[in-house]
Design a protein around this motif. Structure first.
Motif, short mmCIF file in Angstrom:
data_model
loop_
_atom_site.label_atom_id
_atom_site.label_comp_id
_atom_site.label_asym_id
_atom_site.label_seq_id
_atom_site.Cartn_x
_atom_site.Cartn_y
_atom_site.Cartn_z
N VAL A 208 48.10 43.41 2.16
CA VAL A 208 47.98 44.42 3.21
C VAL A 208 47.58 43.79 4.54
N THR A 209 46.90 42.64 4.50
CA THR A 209 46.58 41.93 5.74
C THR A 209 47.86 41.45 6.41
N TRP A 210 48.77 40.87 5.62
CA TRP A 210 50.03 40.42 6.18
C TRP A 210 50.92 41.59 6.55
N ALA A 211 50.80 42.71 5.83
CA ALA A 211 51.53 43.92 6.22
C ALA A 211 51.08 44.39 7.59
N LEU A 212 49.77 44.32 7.84
CA LEU A 212 49.22 44.70 9.14
C LEU A 212 49.75 43.79 10.25
N ILE A 213 49.74 42.49 10.00
CA ILE A 213 50.19 41.53 11.02
C ILE A 213 51.67 41.72 11.33
N THR A 214 52.49 41.84 10.29
CA THR A 214 53.93 41.98 10.52
C THR A 214 54.27 43.34 11.15
N ALA A 215 53.53 44.38 10.78
CA ALA A 215 53.77 45.69 11.38
C ALA A 215 53.42 45.68 12.86
N TRP A 216 52.31 45.05 13.19
CA TRP A 216 51.88 44.99 14.58
C TRP A 216 52.92 44.23 15.43
#
Length: 223
Positions: A88-96
């Motif tokens: 979910v951390t990488w999901a946050l980064i890629t979404a941003w």
């Protein structure tokens, strides 16, 4: 383990708002025939509906990052290695990053195309509408948009992975949203019916994740 009720509430609200805005974009957007330069096409591009619909799309993208930040806080209440915190951390980064890149293109669609259409109506010169395709296909704009949508697709997959690992009772809850984000780019090549159907898919995916995060209950996954 249970996250703060306030975090769960705001995370759920962010996912709900994002989902509804994703749906409003195709529902509000005018759908004139774009194969022929016409007064109807120019009026649609110059309309308030065109602006409001695209603003809804931008806000939908913008809300994904704070929603995922809340989801990260919820999953962070459990053992990070076992409950999908890394995903979910990488999901946050890629979404941003993806939302930022895609929003630039949406901005050009809102104001650039509207300005061209207003000039065409004002000067009674429908030939100016040819510049719409020039604006849309500008190489840097297309590259940024494609990169942004690719990153959002990656984010969707990571959301599904994070929720699958989380041990929630509905471990599959991230799959519809992941599918919707994976189809973000292909659906742009479809007609109004497909685009609206896709809006319902993304909205449903966001609402499902919102329902799961609202309870913010995380249990140990099966061994």
């Amino acid at each position: 383990m249970t996250a703060s009720p306030t975090i769960a509430r705001w995370t759920s609200a962010a996912f709900v708002a994002a989902g509804l805005l994703f749906l409003l974009f195709p529902l509000l957007r005018p759908w004139p025939d774009e194969t022929v330069a016409s007064a109807e096409l120019a009026a649609a591009f110059a309309s308030d509906r065109w602006v409001v619909a695209h603003l809804a799309g931008i806000l939908a993208l913008a809300l994904l990052a704070p929603a995922l930040l809340g989801l990260r806080a919820i999953l962070g209440g459990a053992d990070a290695a076992r409950h999908g915190l890394g995903a979910v951390t990488w999901a946050l980064i890629t979404a941003w990053a993806g939302a930022g890149a895609a929003a630039l293109y949406f901005g050009a669609e809102i104001f650039g195309i509207r300005t061209i259409a207003e000039a065409a109506l004002r000067d009674d010169d429908l030939g100016l509408l040819a510049d719409v395709e020039v604006l849309r296909m500008q190489p840097w704009a297309v590259a940024l948009f494609a990169a942004g949508l690719f990153l959002l697709a990656v984010s969707g997959v990571l959301i599904a992975v994070a929720l699958w690992r989380s041990g929630t009772r509905a471990r599959w809850a991230g799959f519809p949203l992941a599918l919707g984000l994976l189809l973000l780019l292909p659906q742009f090549f479809g007609g109004p019916e497909l685009r609206i159907t896709h809006g319902f898919l993304v909205a449903a995916g966001c609402l499902l994740v919102a329902a799961v995060t609202r309870t913010s209950s995380v249990v140990d996954p099966p061994r």
